[in-house]
Design a protein around this motif. Sequence first.
Motif, mmCIF file in Angstrom:
data_model
loop_
_atom_site.group_PDB
_atom_site.id
_atom_site.type_symbol
_atom_site.label_atom_id
_atom_site.label_comp_id
_atom_site.label_asym_id
_atom_site.label_seq_id
_atom_site.Cartn_x
_atom_site.Cartn_y
_atom_site.Cartn_z
ATOM 1 N N ASN A 93 0.725 -1.105 -0.165
ATOM 2 C CA ASN A 93 -0.193 0.075 -0.147
ATOM 3 C C ASN A 93 1.061 1.151 0.144
ATOM 4 O O ASN A 93 0.028 2.780 -0.832
ATOM 5 C CB ASN A 93 -1.072 0.193 1.494
ATOM 6 C CG ASN A 93 -0.391 -0.366 2.568
ATOM 7 O OD1 ASN A 93 1.069 0.089 3.087
ATOM 8 N ND2 ASN A 93 -1.231 -0.472 3.406
ATOM 9 N N LEU A 94 1.894 1.392 0.367
ATOM 10 C CA LEU A 94 2.696 2.028 0.976
ATOM 11 C C LEU A 94 3.170 2.572 -0.439
ATOM 12 O O LEU A 94 3.435 3.956 -0.738
ATOM 13 C CB LEU A 94 3.705 2.641 1.769
ATOM 14 C CG LEU A 94 4.915 3.678 2.219
ATOM 15 C CD1 LEU A 94 4.052 4.928 2.311
ATOM 16 C CD2 LEU A 94 6.049 2.911 3.254
ATOM 17 N N ALA A 131 4.360 5.597 -6.183
ATOM 18 C CA ALA A 131 3.480 5.573 -7.036
ATOM 19 C C ALA A 131 3.186 6.861 -7.175
ATOM 20 O O ALA A 131 3.249 7.197 -8.511
ATOM 21 C CB ALA A 131 3.771 3.725 -7.815
ATOM 22 N N ASP A 132 1.349 6.379 -6.959
ATOM 23 C CA ASP A 132 0.767 7.512 -7.166
ATOM 24 C C ASP A 132 1.404 8.427 -7.076
ATOM 25 O O ASP A 132 0.518 9.682 -8.663
ATOM 26 C CB ASP A 132 -0.656 6.600 -6.846
ATOM 27 C CG ASP A 132 -1.331 5.551 -7.435
ATOM 28 O OD1 ASP A 132 -0.767 4.968 -8.097
ATOM 29 O OD2 ASP A 132 -2.278 4.872 -6.203
ATOM 30 N N SER A 154 3.326 2.631 -10.838
ATOM 31 C CA SER A 154 1.601 3.288 -11.221
ATOM 32 C C SER A 154 1.030 3.283 -12.409
ATOM 33 O O SER A 154 1.854 3.896 -13.322
ATOM 34 C CB SER A 154 1.918 4.583 -11.058
ATOM 35 O OG SER A 154 0.124 5.681 -10.757
ATOM 36 N N HIS A 155 -0.324 3.201 -12.703
ATOM 37 C CA HIS A 155 -0.808 3.301 -14.459
ATOM 38 C C HIS A 155 -0.230 1.974 -15.055
ATOM 39 O O HIS A 155 0.315 2.105 -16.662
ATOM 40 C CB HIS A 155 -0.696 4.524 -15.029
ATOM 41 C CG HIS A 155 -1.405 5.735 -13.686
ATOM 42 N ND1 HIS A 155 -2.770 5.473 -14.914
ATOM 43 C CD2 HIS A 155 -1.241 6.070 -13.025
ATOM 44 C CE1 HIS A 155 -3.206 6.990 -13.798
ATOM 45 N NE2 HIS A 155 -2.410 7.192 -12.600
ATOM 46 N N VAL A 204 -5.017 9.662 4.317
ATOM 47 C CA VAL A 204 -4.692 8.760 2.942
ATOM 48 C C VAL A 204 -5.597 7.225 2.763
ATOM 49 O O VAL A 204 -6.422 7.094 3.188
ATOM 50 C CB VAL A 204 -3.155 8.380 3.212
ATOM 51 C CG1 VAL A 204 -3.116 7.525 2.697
ATOM 52 C CG2 VAL A 204 -2.060 9.596 3.755
ATOM 53 N N VAL A 205 -5.728 7.551 1.717
ATOM 54 C CA VAL A 205 -6.279 6.552 0.613
ATOM 55 C C VAL A 205 -5.651 5.932 0.217
ATOM 56 O O VAL A 205 -4.695 5.828 -0.858
ATOM 57 C CB VAL A 205 -7.464 6.677 -0.267
ATOM 58 C CG1 VAL A 205 -8.462 6.133 -0.961
ATOM 59 C CG2 VAL A 205 -8.651 8.352 -0.141
ATOM 60 N N THR A 206 -5.558 4.367 0.729
ATOM 61 C CA THR A 206 -4.666 3.841 0.152
ATOM 62 C C THR A 206 -5.231 2.082 -1.344
ATOM 63 O O THR A 206 -5.960 2.229 -1.018
ATOM 64 C CB THR A 206 -3.461 2.649 1.093
ATOM 65 O OG1 THR A 206 -5.320 2.056 1.799
ATOM 66 C CG2 THR A 206 -3.757 3.453 1.960
ATOM 67 N N ASN A 207 -3.881 2.284 -2.062
ATOM 68 C CA ASN A 207 -4.699 1.602 -3.369
ATOM 69 C C ASN A 207 -4.123 -0.079 -3.368
ATOM 70 O O ASN A 207 -2.736 0.230 -3.330
ATOM 71 C CB ASN A 207 -4.740 1.940 -4.424
ATOM 72 C CG ASN A 207 -5.292 3.423 -4.350
ATOM 73 O OD1 ASN A 207 -6.306 3.313 -4.956
ATOM 74 N ND2 ASN A 207 -4.399 4.996 -5.078
ATOM 75 N N THR A 208 -4.685 -1.118 -2.761
ATOM 76 C CA THR A 208 -4.098 -2.771 -2.997
ATOM 77 C C THR A 208 -4.287 -2.683 -4.448
ATOM 78 O O THR A 208 -4.062 -4.297 -3.977
ATOM 79 C CB THR A 208 -3.828 -3.170 -1.828
ATOM 80 O OG1 THR A 208 -5.480 -3.116 -1.484
ATOM 81 C CG2 THR A 208 -3.801 -2.015 -0.841
ATOM 82 N N ASP A 209 -4.403 -2.845 -5.522
ATOM 83 C CA ASP A 209 -4.794 -3.209 -6.562
ATOM 84 C C ASP A 209 -3.528 -3.731 -7.613
ATOM 85 O O ASP A 209 -2.843 -3.093 -6.776
ATOM 86 C CB ASP A 209 -5.204 -2.180 -7.569
ATOM 87 C CG ASP A 209 -4.533 -1.114 -7.759
ATOM 88 O OD1 ASP A 209 -3.782 -0.473 -6.460
ATOM 89 O OD2 ASP A 209 -4.449 -0.383 -8.980
#
Length: 252
Positions: free
Chosen positions: A81-82, A87-88, A167-168, A238-243
């Motif tokens: 997640n970090l 990266a985002d 990211s992306h 903070v909104v985390t992305n774990t995709d």
Amino acid sequence: MKNKFLLLGIALATLSACKTASSLQVANVKTQKNISINNELKNDEEFVKIIEPYKQKLDKEMNQKISHTNVDLTKQGDNSNLGNLLADYTFDGANEWTKANLQKNIDAALINIGGIRTTIGKGDIWLKSVFEVMPFENEVIIVKMKGSDLQGLFDYYAKHQVNNPVSHLYIETNNGQVTKTLINGKAVNPTQDYYIATSDYLALGGDNMKFFAKGESISTGIKLRDLFIDYFKKNPEVVTNTDVRLNFIGKK
């Protein structure tokens, strides 16, 4: 006769050398006492007084709350997640700069997990937290690359199967072979120019990322850590992305 003079010359030179050597004296060497730096070493009170105002100012600044997280932010795993978050942030910050200065959009971002030095615990995020996570003075670099040259990037991930955050980007491998790659959800166009945000360390080939040498590096003048600080401040929660971005099937 010549031989006699030659022998005489050698003898005189030898005697002179002996005399010179015997006249040399060895300098007196004085041993110094080693001072062990530990808790028993007393502070220099005068020096402490001088730096105290600066220390208080620095502590006040570093203990400034800049954001908050409801979960631990860690760097473990292929899609941490970090790692995804930073990266985002790299993508977003680089995209702002690129649109303003190059009238282009960033297509993807890539940073190295080794540059993320620690984790951020659940709760308030302090300014000093970001300095601990990113203690280096790395700059954000935009690398312009042909789609055909991005195969080197994908091959790198297939070979090393390391969790360097992206990211992306979506990179899928199976037993060390590239099976699927996407940029912004689309297949790579070999003839298209792509703009990849990364750090100067990686753009120069750090972590064996030699594939960046095929592209054109564009300096932004933005420090990666400063960018992270700005985006933490812009996001009070903070909104985390774990995709899944890195999918190493059959990873050993």
